[in-house]
Design a protein around this motif. Structure first.
Motif, PDB file in Angstrom:
ATOM      1  N   SER A  90      46.147  30.094   9.321  1.00  0.00           N
ATOM      2  CA  SER A  90      45.413  30.222   8.052  1.00  0.00           C
ATOM      3  C   SER A  90      44.027  29.608   8.150  1.00  0.00           C
ATOM      4  O   SER A  90      43.047  30.180   7.682  1.00  0.00           O
ATOM      5  N   ALA A 140      41.888  31.941  10.228  1.00  0.00           N
ATOM      6  CA  ALA A 140      41.561  33.167   9.490  1.00  0.00           C
ATOM      7  C   ALA A 140      40.409  32.917   8.517  1.00  0.00           C
ATOM      8  O   ALA A 140      39.453  33.698   8.465  1.00  0.00           O
ATOM      9  N   LYS A 182      38.644  36.180   7.488  1.00  0.00           N
ATOM     10  CA  LYS A 182      39.717  37.170   7.503  1.00  0.00           C
ATOM     11  C   LYS A 182      40.795  36.812   6.479  1.00  0.00           C
ATOM     12  O   LYS A 182      40.962  35.649   6.123  1.00  0.00           O
ATOM     13  N   LEU A 202      44.536  36.100   4.795  1.00  0.00           N
ATOM     14  CA  LEU A 202      45.676  35.288   5.206  1.00  0.00           C
ATOM     15  C   LEU A 202      46.950  36.128   5.172  1.00  0.00           C
ATOM     16  O   LEU A 202      47.072  37.062   4.377  1.00  0.00           O
ATOM     17  N   ALA A 203      47.923  35.766   5.984  1.00  0.00           N
ATOM     18  CA  ALA A 203      49.196  36.496   6.040  1.00  0.00           C
ATOM     19  C   ALA A 203      50.043  36.259   4.793  1.00  0.00           C
ATOM     20  O   ALA A 203      50.721  37.170   4.320  1.00  0.00           O
ATOM     21  N   ASP A 204      50.004  35.049   4.241  1.00  0.00           N
ATOM     22  CA  ASP A 204      50.802  34.720   3.058  1.00  0.00           C
ATOM     23  C   ASP A 204      50.138  35.342   1.827  1.00  0.00           C
ATOM     24  O   ASP A 204      48.984  35.020   1.518  1.00  0.00           O
ATOM     25  N   GLU A 229      46.673  34.180   0.170  1.00  0.00           N
ATOM     26  CA  GLU A 229      45.584  35.145   0.297  1.00  0.00           C
ATOM     27  C   GLU A 229      44.948  35.411  -1.065  1.00  0.00           C
ATOM     28  O   GLU A 229      43.722  35.533  -1.175  1.00  0.00           O
TER      29      GLU A 229
END
Length: 192
Positions: free
Chosen positions: A99, A102, A107, A109-111, A115
């Motif tokens: 995170s 990112a 970029k 975030l995956a969560d 995000e």
């Protein structure tokens, strides 16, 4: 001395009102960050920053969420000093490395919830708080509330003081930031 002749104050040479705050910072952190040393020139600015920092800890955000928002704001403001510092502070707050990287790279975030927070904090910064109803609704749909919306503003205000100070003074990095240096994307045309 920094760029634009800002002095790096310490407890002994700071204005009295600033020296008292610097003493508290020294006791809490074990050292006085260069940001605080620059801000000490203005007791009001140093007090405002220290007070907002404390208030930010009282927001509805967890330490991880608070650091995600801070990093997002810092990214938008392109503050190299704060990005280096908050990279390490985020690690201490248990923000995962993916995170942190990112956000440092601009970029997503995956969560999904984090995000939504990253995106909202970035939009508030970039658009100076002028967001669409859809932007606010998307943030709240991720599990945040009107309180969260306003709490982001507390974090924004805190970082406005530090990010802008660092731009004006070109505050030198502190030793604890080694290895977390960052080059801003350069969209704002700033160097500090």
């Amino acid at each position: 001395m920094t760029t634009n002749a800002f002095k790096l104050h310490d407890i002994e040479n700071a204005p009295k009102a600033s020296a008292d705050i610097l003493n508290g910072v020294q006791q809490a952190w074990g050292f006085i960050p260069n940001l605080h040393r620059v801000l000490a020139e203005s007791p009001a600015a140093l007090e405002a920053y220290a007070t907002l920092w404390g208030i930010a800890e009282k927001t509805s955000f967890s330490p991880v969420e608070r650091n995600i928002a801070y990093l997002s704001i810092i990214y938008e403001n392109e503050c190299t000093y704060c990005m280096a510092g908050h990279t390490n502070l985020s690690r201490m707050a248990k923000v995962d490395d993916a995170s942190i990287e990112a956000i440092r790279e601009g970029k997503p975030l995956a969560d999904p919830k984090l995000e939504a927070l990253r995106r909202f904090a970035a939009l508030v910064t970039r658009n100076r708080g002028v967001l669409s109803e859809a932007d606010v609704d998307a943030f709240k749909a991720a599990g945040y509330t009107n309180q969260s919306v306003l709490d982001v503003l507390v974090l924004e205000a805190t970082k406005l003081i530090s990010n802008y100070t660092n731009h004006l003074a070109h505050t030198p990095l502190d030793s604890f930031m080694a290895g977390a240096e960052w080059t801003a994307p350069g969209k704002l045309g700033v160097a500090g």
